[in-house]
Design an enzyme around this catalytic site. Structure first.
Site, short mmCIF file in Angstrom:
data_model
loop_
_atom_site.label_atom_id
_atom_site.label_comp_id
_atom_site.label_asym_id
_atom_site.label_seq_id
_atom_site.Cartn_x
_atom_site.Cartn_y
_atom_site.Cartn_z
N ASP A 309 -44.47 -19.82 -61.34
CA ASP A 309 -43.72 -20.15 -60.14
C ASP A 309 -44.66 -20.01 -58.94
O ASP A 309 -45.71 -19.36 -59.06
CB ASP A 309 -42.52 -19.19 -60.03
CG ASP A 309 -41.84 -19.30 -58.69
OD1 ASP A 309 -41.45 -20.43 -58.32
OD2 ASP A 309 -41.69 -18.26 -58.01
N ASP A 503 -40.64 -14.71 -60.30
CA ASP A 503 -40.16 -13.50 -59.63
C ASP A 503 -38.74 -13.63 -59.09
O ASP A 503 -38.14 -12.63 -58.70
CB ASP A 503 -41.08 -13.14 -58.45
CG ASP A 503 -40.83 -14.04 -57.24
OD1 ASP A 503 -40.72 -13.52 -56.13
OD2 ASP A 503 -40.74 -15.27 -57.42
N ASP A 507 -35.96 -18.41 -61.43
CA ASP A 507 -36.94 -18.50 -62.50
C ASP A 507 -36.40 -17.98 -63.83
O ASP A 507 -37.02 -18.19 -64.88
CB ASP A 507 -38.21 -17.69 -62.15
CG ASP A 507 -38.89 -18.20 -60.89
OD1 ASP A 507 -38.96 -19.43 -60.74
OD2 ASP A 507 -39.34 -17.38 -60.08
#
Length: 615
Positions: A309, A503, A507
């Protein structure tokens, strides 16, 4: 492991050693018959419980390598070879005790976390303050937190000002400035002033408790490689029995069959693998990477693709001032000085970022007067005789400021500044890439990751720019959480072993879909941490490469332990079947093999920073 279980684990090998020593002394005093009797009694006392336990397991369908040890013990009693049988008992019980010792080493992280957890909370009930166990707290309870005390559960500050140390949970050395509205995690340490709190979660489901449970479940689980070891032990047992039958039939000597049983007891196969797995989990915990289950270590060791990410993972998740495009006659320094002054009283994140940049550039800022903020749009005020406007394009245009026709349309975040009713500058913000990320990418490549890619919900242009900065060749932007899941599943379906790193809550689905998922939970990632196979507790993306290196080393040590254990046992079986290794000597040989292989497996917990490939 409680004290009673620990006593049982170490009492059996200790009693066996006493029996061996007593028989040895009697034999040294030339009392061979008494020595033989002492060994026979010792074998009956220590060996029959093992035989009974194995028999009960067999009745439940558990046929594994313990069966070989039991047959060796029973055969030693039947053939009058008590010394060999006692050494087998020592081998079996001593190996189990060694496993408990290794588990004790690996469980240190759990014990330290649990020992340091808060136990008592000060709950306000009307005008009174009562001390209650933290387990009695419920969301909404009013709490008093005194200086030096631990936050008893996840809570939010309602009154007071203090500095709170969260380094045990996040690794961040800078204390949190606790004022009204600031959330605090369970286990953080209050500074020098009392705080009034409101509980937001029960202690059992607070951040600290979740971390403890993550460590505990990691150590209680079995990896797929361990199940493979169990399968190998299952076929190794009938192979051993076949060699026993052949040796007995060829020689007519039942002691040869006993010798084969003694040297074939494959304790390394059963004990060395879990010792290595637990050691790897412990080693990762020392790097503040909580591996939730042993299977994650094997998955980490075989990663071929790493997907990241962007925001909060490769970047810090907090924008900084990237550029100030000043319109003459205004300069960058003047714009920052005046705009920073009027933004000082604003609570907006971009305002705080601009003020920080202004302090770094020009130092002390002048005082602003008549400051008024329009939430979400901008702020106006008066500084050193100038009327200042700082905010969106619409905020300025709505107050009669003509905007230049040549003004660029910035893809990212931007704020515009007007001084004296005229456009003066555009402040461009960008999310800052974490320090050292390019080095992490190079290290992952050295560890065998063939591809790295960026999966982001941000604009494609921003995703591509960050990917280029950190050395990632592939970047996909404008992705929804469902898009990320589809991309991860596509890679897995193509045969790739995908590590996903994220995080945020968005996600979590991608982490669950990946072969193995790692969450950066220093910002209390909640459901993301619960979904991930491993959790990094500090704000350091380099620990991703550490986790991969630890997984590779752990599985390498585990495989070596299995290979050495089986190879040495097989070689000793051949020697024993040929009649060159009597039962007593074979028992000593196998004991040495067991100890060497299990101690080799303990190397998985070895200290030091994990290297790229070789340690």
């Amino acid at each position: 492991m409680d004290s009673r279980a620990r006593w049982r684990a170490f009492a059996a090998p200790a009693l066996t050693l006493v029996a061996l020593a007593a028989g040895g002394v009697l034999r040294w005093r030339q009392l061979a018959d008494w020595a033989h009797l002492a060994w026979m009694v010792g074998l009956a006392v220590t060996g029959l419980p093992i035989a009974a336990r194995t028999l009960l397991g067999a009745l439940r369908g558990a046929f594994a390598a313990d069966l070989v040890a039991t047959l060796a013990i029973v055969a030693s009693l039947a053939l009058g070879e008590p010394f060999a049988g006692l050494v087998v008992v020592l081998m079996q019980t001593g190996g189990e005790a060694l496993e408990h010792w290794a588990e004790g080493r690996a469980s240190a992280a759990v014990r330290e976390l649990e020992a340091a957890a808060p136990r008592i909370a000060h709950r306000r009930v009307g005008d009174r303050v009562e001390d209650v166990p933290v387990d009695a707290l419920a969301p909404g309870d009013a709490l008093l937190l005194r200086p030096g005390e631990l936050v008893p559960c996840d809570a939010v500050v309602t009154d007071g000002r203090s500095d709170v140390d969260v380094s045990r949970l996040t690794g961040e050395p800078v204390p949190v400035r606790a004022v009204a509205g600031v959330p605090l995690p369970q286990g953080a340490v209050n500074g020098m002033a009392p705080l009034e709190l409101r509980a937001t979660a029960p202690a059992a489901s607070s951040q600290y408790a979740r971390i403890v449970e993550l460590v505990r479940t990691a150590q209680a689980s079995k990896a797929p490689f361990q199940r493979l070891a169990d399968v190998v032990a299952t076929w190794f047992t009938p192979l051993t029995l076949l060699v026993c039958v052949v040796a007995w039939a060829a020689s007519g000597d039942p002691t040869r069959a006993l010798a084969v049983l003694v040297v074939a007891t494959p304790c390394p196969l059963i004990l060395a693998v879990p010792v290595a797995i637990i050691g790897g989990v412990n080693r990762a915990a020392r790097r503040q990477v909580i591996v939730r289950h042993g299977g994650a270590l094997e998955a980490l060791s075989r990663v071929t693709v790493v997907a990241f990410d962007k925001t909060g993972t490769l970047t810090v998740g907090r924008p900084r001032v990237q550029a100030v495009d000043a319109h003459p006659p205004w300069t960058r320094e003047t714009v920052l000085r005046l705009a920073g002054a009027v933004e000082t009283g604003s609570s907006h994140l971009l305002a705080r970022t601009l003020v920080e940049a202004a302090h770094e550039t020009v130092g002390v800022l002048p005082a602003a007067r008549d400051v008024h903020e329009s939430p979400g749009d901008g702020v106006r005020g008066h500084v050193e005789g100038h009327d200042l406007l700082v905010g969106s394009r619409g905020f300025l245009a709505g107050r009669g400021v003509p905007m230049p026709s040549t003004l660029a349309d910035h893809a990212g975040l931007a704020a515009h500044v007007a001084i004296g009713g005229r456009y003066a500058a555009t402040v461009v913000y960008a999310d800052e890439v974490r320090a050292g990320v390019p080095a992490v990418m190079r290290r992952l490549e050295a560890l065998g990751a063939r591809r790295t890619l960026l999966l982001s919900g941000d604009r494609q242009a921003n995703a591509s720019a960050v990917a280029a900065d950190v050395g990632i060749a592939e970047a996909l932007g404008d992705l929804s959480p469902a898009d990320k899941v589809r991309e991860v599943k596509r890679l897995v379906a193509a045969g790739e072993r995908v590590l996903m790193v994220g995080d945020g809550t968005n996600d979590a689905p991608a982490l669950a879909a990946a072969t193995v998922g790692i969450a950066l939970a220093s910002g209390h990632a909640g459901v993301t941490a619960e979904t991930a196979d491993a959790v990094i507790l500090v704000d350091d993306v380099s620990r991703v490469a550490d986790a991969v290196a630890i997984g590779q080393r752990t599985m390498r040590v585990a495989r070596q332990s299995v290979a050495w254990g089986l190879g040495l046992s097989a070689a000793a079986m051949v020697v024993a079947a040929a009649g060159w290794l009597p039962p007593a000597a074979g028992a000593l040989v196998q004991e040495a093999i067991d100890i060497a292989v299990i101690l080799h497996a303990v190397r998985a917990a070895g200290g030091g920073r994990p290297a790229a490939r070789h340690e």
